[in-house]
Design a protein around this motif. Structure first.
Motif, mmCIF file in Angstrom:
data_model
loop_
_atom_site.group_PDB
_atom_site.id
_atom_site.type_symbol
_atom_site.label_atom_id
_atom_site.label_comp_id
_atom_site.label_asym_id
_atom_site.label_seq_id
_atom_site.Cartn_x
_atom_site.Cartn_y
_atom_site.Cartn_z
ATOM 1 N N GLU A 344 53.234 38.859 54.134
ATOM 2 C CA GLU A 344 52.171 39.855 54.560
ATOM 3 C C GLU A 344 52.316 41.400 53.576
ATOM 4 N N TYR A 345 53.796 41.628 53.325
ATOM 5 C CA TYR A 345 54.068 42.886 52.510
ATOM 6 C C TYR A 345 53.678 42.668 51.399
ATOM 7 N N ARG A 346 53.690 41.625 50.603
ATOM 8 C CA ARG A 346 53.447 41.338 49.315
ATOM 9 C C ARG A 346 52.238 41.208 49.146
ATOM 10 N N LEU A 347 51.491 40.636 50.109
ATOM 11 C CA LEU A 347 49.897 40.504 49.883
ATOM 12 C C LEU A 347 49.032 41.787 50.052
ATOM 13 N N ASN A 348 49.656 42.644 51.032
ATOM 14 C CA ASN A 348 49.119 44.117 51.241
ATOM 15 C C ASN A 348 49.042 44.877 49.837
ATOM 16 N N GLN A 349 50.445 44.728 48.974
ATOM 17 C CA GLN A 349 50.523 45.560 47.956
ATOM 18 C C GLN A 349 49.532 44.979 47.040
ATOM 19 N N SER A 350 49.510 43.741 46.823
ATOM 20 C CA SER A 350 48.529 42.981 45.719
ATOM 21 C C SER A 350 47.027 43.571 46.065
ATOM 22 N N LEU A 351 46.480 43.815 47.282
ATOM 23 C CA LEU A 351 45.355 44.469 47.570
ATOM 24 C C LEU A 351 45.048 45.900 47.338
ATOM 25 N N LYS A 352 46.258 46.472 47.118
ATOM 26 C CA LYS A 352 46.266 47.795 46.660
ATOM 27 C C LYS A 352 45.763 47.937 45.249
ATOM 28 N N ILE A 353 45.912 47.063 44.363
ATOM 29 C CA ILE A 353 45.953 47.311 42.939
ATOM 30 C C ILE A 353 44.489 47.358 42.653
ATOM 31 N N ARG A 354 43.927 48.310 42.295
ATOM 32 C CA ARG A 354 42.270 48.620 41.930
ATOM 33 C C ARG A 354 42.199 49.264 40.812
ATOM 34 N N ALA A 355 41.181 49.218 40.045
ATOM 35 C CA ALA A 355 40.885 49.912 38.767
ATOM 36 C C ALA A 355 40.843 51.352 38.857
ATOM 37 N N ARG A 356 41.205 52.153 38.202
ATOM 38 C CA ARG A 356 41.092 53.640 38.168
ATOM 39 C C ARG A 356 39.872 54.324 38.086
ATOM 40 N N ARG A 357 39.608 55.152 38.936
ATOM 41 C CA ARG A 357 38.344 55.808 38.871
ATOM 42 C C ARG A 357 37.896 56.544 37.368
ATOM 43 N N GLY A 358 36.793 55.994 36.858
ATOM 44 C CA GLY A 358 36.776 56.506 35.357
ATOM 45 C C GLY A 358 37.162 55.471 34.404
ATOM 46 N N TYR A 359 37.886 54.376 34.725
ATOM 47 C CA TYR A 359 38.042 53.311 34.130
ATOM 48 C C TYR A 359 37.794 51.881 34.587
ATOM 49 N N VAL A 360 36.547 52.072 35.448
ATOM 50 C CA VAL A 360 36.360 50.629 36.065
ATOM 51 C C VAL A 360 35.320 49.980 35.235
ATOM 52 N N TYR A 361 35.630 48.622 34.749
ATOM 53 C CA TYR A 361 34.530 47.874 34.305
ATOM 54 C C TYR A 361 34.244 46.772 35.368
ATOM 55 N N PRO A 362 32.946 47.108 35.738
ATOM 56 C CA PRO A 362 32.500 46.314 36.742
ATOM 57 C C PRO A 362 31.989 44.882 36.191
ATOM 58 N N ILE A 485 40.738 45.380 39.759
ATOM 59 C CA ILE A 485 41.503 45.556 38.567
ATOM 60 C C ILE A 485 41.526 44.404 37.679
ATOM 61 N N MET A 486 41.462 44.490 36.469
ATOM 62 C CA MET A 486 41.556 43.580 35.210
ATOM 63 C C MET A 486 42.965 43.190 34.963
ATOM 64 N N LYS A 487 43.211 42.096 34.993
ATOM 65 C CA LYS A 487 44.566 41.501 34.677
ATOM 66 C C LYS A 487 44.668 40.516 33.483
ATOM 67 N N ASN A 488 45.911 40.031 33.349
ATOM 68 C CA ASN A 488 45.940 38.390 32.546
ATOM 69 C C ASN A 488 46.966 37.628 33.315
ATOM 70 N N THR A 489 47.626 38.276 34.487
ATOM 71 C CA THR A 489 48.364 37.418 35.222
ATOM 72 C C THR A 489 48.408 37.891 36.754
#
Length: 554
Positions: A344-362, A485-489
């Protein structure tokens, strides 16, 4: 707890660190074309004090860091000096737009580089950020063939966060058996697992208790395994580019007494958030900001702990970091990190990762195709395999699995599966959703973390969740279409799901696979094909394999 600990120091510097910084500051190429000439060889080295064969680049592991600016062309001339073994190098996170043949995926985008031969990789680094490179042949990454890629913004352009110094942290796990021994065990009947690593490495350095080495050559005073030391100036802000090249382990990284602000991952800016420690999975990269704002008269530990798997790596005692050539360690015990099985701790940290305001690519708001990939462990003709879908046939690859009759929390009633060389053919420019669904392995009450890496693309991370993915309600209630967030992994957590979305707009064939070295070796991956008719004329240098390579037209 398994952990690797090195001191993070204030106000002290060693001759070694001076030499390291000097080497890193020497420009290796002209402004917009970055040229590297590498030879890949086996070398006897002692990353954790025990001597063994490693695969090195120009005698080094980790290999040289590629330094470039956005828009630069990188040319890497790789000579295979392994004498009896093929090789290939993948540029992890570089999308290879227009150069799919330089992706470095043996068997998918190129023939392997044969012993004594040279292959020239040429590609454009089109986005700033932190990336990695590593072997993509057999299990050579586990033997030390890996390194970092730093792509900075063009001159005169600033990032949305400020820092005084930029430093590199490469994390890895380490075994004393050769990769050939490991591969033989994974392929044998009965199955022989690689087990947990003997050591954890930070920037290629760890520590193993030589009293446990048996007959192996082990020297705890060998300078090759002296701890990595990061010297900081009080009050200054440091950007730490943290990369995981782990072959098996999920890591938790912590700096004693210091918070970290997450600002970038896989080349994309993150809406900043503060953590005490960072969960990082194989193939991921993060940039964190750390302020040297603690008492400057003492040293502080950097601790690397294993999570998600029950640790069985011998811990490093604080006294073991003290040698005649290094300063005294921190007076305190190294941080122990979170509980290894706190999903649950690791899942919650994953959910915090969002694109920075001003750098969002919808992302596109709808998708053209949904592919659900069930992460399972299977047997094929008595051999243990990590696979996708409980039964994977030679026909067209499956789009989903039978949710109604498959219990992800139990061992499969029939674990037998088949091999397949089928590929997923994607309509060019279509939007594709992948649902990664984790299930029980063939071991009772066991579901593992799988970090999945997509070649040739970045994807939007739409959501994570526990349990069985609900195709009706979860997209409505748990998808983030506002600032994903955009990622490759990305990781799929035990007994959980992860949903990603990407646009199939990069002509070529691209691997998508679990980044755990042994899992991928055991079959946990697929291939996407998209727009291959748009690739154009292939370079003569990539035509043909083996003896036929010499018959190509110039």
């Amino acid at each position: 707890m398994a952990r690797c600990r090195v001191p993070l120091l204030s106000g002290w510097i060693t001759p070694f660190i001076m030499g390291f910084l000097l080497c890193m500051s020497i420009p290796l190429a002209s402004a917009k074309v970055r040229r590297y000439r590498w030879e890949v060889t086996y070398e006897l080295q002692s990353p954790d004090c025990l001597e063994k064969l490693v695969i090195a680049i120009n005698g080094r592991t980790p290999g040289p860091t590629i330094m470039a600016q956005q828009g630069d062309t990188v040319i890497v001339e790789v000579k295979n000096g392994l004498l009896t073994e093929n090789t290939a190098i993948h540029w992890h996170g570089i999308r290879q737009i227009g150069t799919p043949w330089s992706d470095g995926t043996e068997g998918v985008t190129q023939c392997p580089i044969l012993p004594g031969e040279t292959f020239i990789y040429k590609f454009v680094v089109d986005r700033p950020g932190t990336y990695i490179y590593h072997a993509h042949y057999g299990m050579q990454r586990s033997a030390g063939l890996y390194g970092s890629i730093h792509v900075s913004l063009p001159d005169g352009i600033s990032e949305p966060f400020a820092y005084d110094y930029d430093r590199n942290i490469v994390l890895n796990d380490w075994w004393h058996k050769t990769t050939h021994e490991q591969a033989a065990g994974l392929s044998s009947i009965p199955f022989v697992w690689v087990k947990e690593p003997q050591s954890l490495l930070i920037n290629g350095r760890g520590w193993f208790n030589c009293s446990q080495a048996g007959t192996a050559v082990c020297n705890s005073t060998n300078p090759q395994c002296s701890p990595f030391v990061l010297t900081v100036v009080p009050g200054k802000t440091y950007r730490l580019r943290i990369s995981s090249l782990a072959s098996l382990s999920a890591f938790n990284f912590e700096i004693e007494g210091h918070n970290m602000t997450v600002v970038e991952t896989d080349g994309h800016y993150v809406e900043p958030f503060v953590v005490k420690n960072l969960n990082i999975y194989s193939g991921e990269t993060y940039s964190v900001l750390v302020v040297a704002d603690q008492e400057p008269s003492r040293n502080y530990w950097a601790a690397l702990n294993v999570v998600s798997r029950k640790p069985d790596t011998p811990p490093v005692s604080p006294s073991s970091t003290t040698t005649p050539t290094t300063p005294p360690p921190s007076p305190t015990a190294p941080p122990a990190g979170p509980l290894w099985n706190d999903t649950e701790y690791r899942l919650n940290q994953s959910l915090k990762i969002r694109a920075r305001r001003g750098y969002v690519y919808p992302p596109p708001t709808t998708t053209d195709r949904v592919i659900t990939l069930l992460n399972t462990q299977n047997r094929i003709d008595g051999h243990t395999r990590w696979a996708l879908h409980h039964t994977f046939s030679q026909s067209a690859p499956p789009e989903t699995y039978d949710r109604a009759n498959y219990d992800i929390f139990k061992q499969a009633a029939n674990p037998n599966a088949t091999y397949s060389d089928a590929v997923y053919r994607l309509k060019f420019n279509s939007t594709v959703d992948i649902i990664l669904q984790n299930a029980n392995s063939m071991v009772p009450n066991n579901s593992e973390t799988h970090p999945w890496h997509l070649h040739g693309h970045d994807f939007w991370v739409l959501g994570h969740g526990p349990g069985v993915f609900d195709p009706v309600n979860d997209p409505l209630r748990k998808y983030n279409l506002v600032d994903p967030i955009m990622k490759n992994t990305v990781a799929v957590h035990p007994y959980g799901w992860t949903a990603i979305r990407f646009v199939a707009d990069n002509p070529g064939v691209w691997a998508f696979h679990c980044h755990i070295e042994s899992h991928f070796f055991m079959g946990m991956g697929i291939v996407f094909e998209e727009g291959v008719e748009r690739v154009g004329r292939l370079p003569a240098a990539i035509m043909g394999c083996g003896d036929s390579h010499h018959l190509r037209r110039h």
